[in-house]
Design a protein around this motif. Structure first.
Motif, PDB file in Angstrom:
ATOM      1  N   ASN A  83      29.996  -7.951  22.281  1.00 18.70           N
ATOM      2  CA  ASN A  83      29.746  -9.270  22.857  1.00 18.70           C
ATOM      3  C   ASN A  83      30.488  -9.480  24.175  1.00 18.70           C
ATOM      4  N   ARG A 101      25.482 -10.791  25.402  1.00 18.07           N
ATOM      5  CA  ARG A 101      26.018 -11.013  24.049  1.00 18.07           C
ATOM      6  C   ARG A 101      25.225 -10.149  23.060  1.00 18.07           C
ATOM      7  N   TYR A 102      25.534  -8.855  23.038  1.00 14.16           N
ATOM      8  CA  TYR A 102      24.773  -7.873  22.263  1.00 14.16           C
ATOM      9  C   TYR A 102      24.659  -8.244  20.783  1.00 14.16           C
ATOM     10  N   ASN A 103      25.789  -8.548  20.130  1.00 15.02           N
ATOM     11  CA  ASN A 103      25.741  -8.873  18.695  1.00 15.02           C
ATOM     12  C   ASN A 103      24.850 -10.079  18.445  1.00 15.02           C
ATOM     13  N   ASP A 104      24.919 -11.062  19.337  1.00 15.68           N
ATOM     14  CA  ASP A 104      24.070 -12.239  19.186  1.00 15.68           C
ATOM     15  C   ASP A 104      22.603 -11.893  19.436  1.00 15.68           C
ATOM     16  N   GLN A 110      21.107 -16.170  21.565  1.00 20.04           N
ATOM     17  CA  GLN A 110      21.553 -15.959  22.952  1.00 20.04           C
ATOM     18  C   GLN A 110      20.597 -15.039  23.725  1.00 20.04           C
ATOM     19  N   THR A 113      20.766 -13.880  27.413  1.00 23.30           N
ATOM     20  CA  THR A 113      21.720 -12.882  27.908  1.00 23.30           C
ATOM     21  C   THR A 113      21.125 -11.474  27.938  1.00 23.30           C
TER      22      THR A 113
END
Length: 126
Positions: A83, A101-104, A110, A113
């Motif tokens: 993230n 925000r990779y995990n999101d 998100q 992003t």
């Protein structure tokens, strides 16, 4: 030589043909222009940090996103701070830092992003 330097960055081949024809109109009113792309070597994105295969990657599509590029380099390594990923982009107004925000993103959150990449962008994965 009649058209001089013609900027075609980001244009499709048909758009580039129209731009060159417009530049030539003064000398050749009915100019027929054909543009062919022979290589995409200049369109690179750089991926640095905790990914499986960091390095320069040729950007083959004008709408490639960060998630797509990260998959092309083999994904994140297990120690990546997913993230905290950033895209560094140079613009005429200066450098910009775009958060990812990779995990999101992989949870479907998100989504804004998931940046569409541009030639010359650098993805930093801490």
């Amino acid at each position: 030589p009649l058209a001089g330097r013609v900027e075609v960055v980001g244009l499709s081949t048909s758009e580039a043909e129209l731009r060159v024809a417009e530049k030539l109109k003064r000398y050749i009113p009915e100019a027929v222009v054909t543009v062919a792309i022979t290589a995409a070597e200049g369109n690179r994105v750089y991926v640095l940090g905790k990914v499986v295969n960091p390095g320069a990657v040729i950007l083959t599509s004008p709408d490639t996103t960060v998630l797509q590029m990260l998959s092309q380099v083999g994904g994140l390594d297990r120690f990546a701070d997913a993230n905290a990923i950033r895209v560094l982009r140079s613009t005429p107004q200066g450098n910009r830092i775009l958060p990812v925000r990779y995990n999101d993103l992989v949870k479907g959150e998100q989504l804004d992003t998931n940046v569409v990449l541009m030639p010359g962008d650098t993805i930093l994965v801490p």
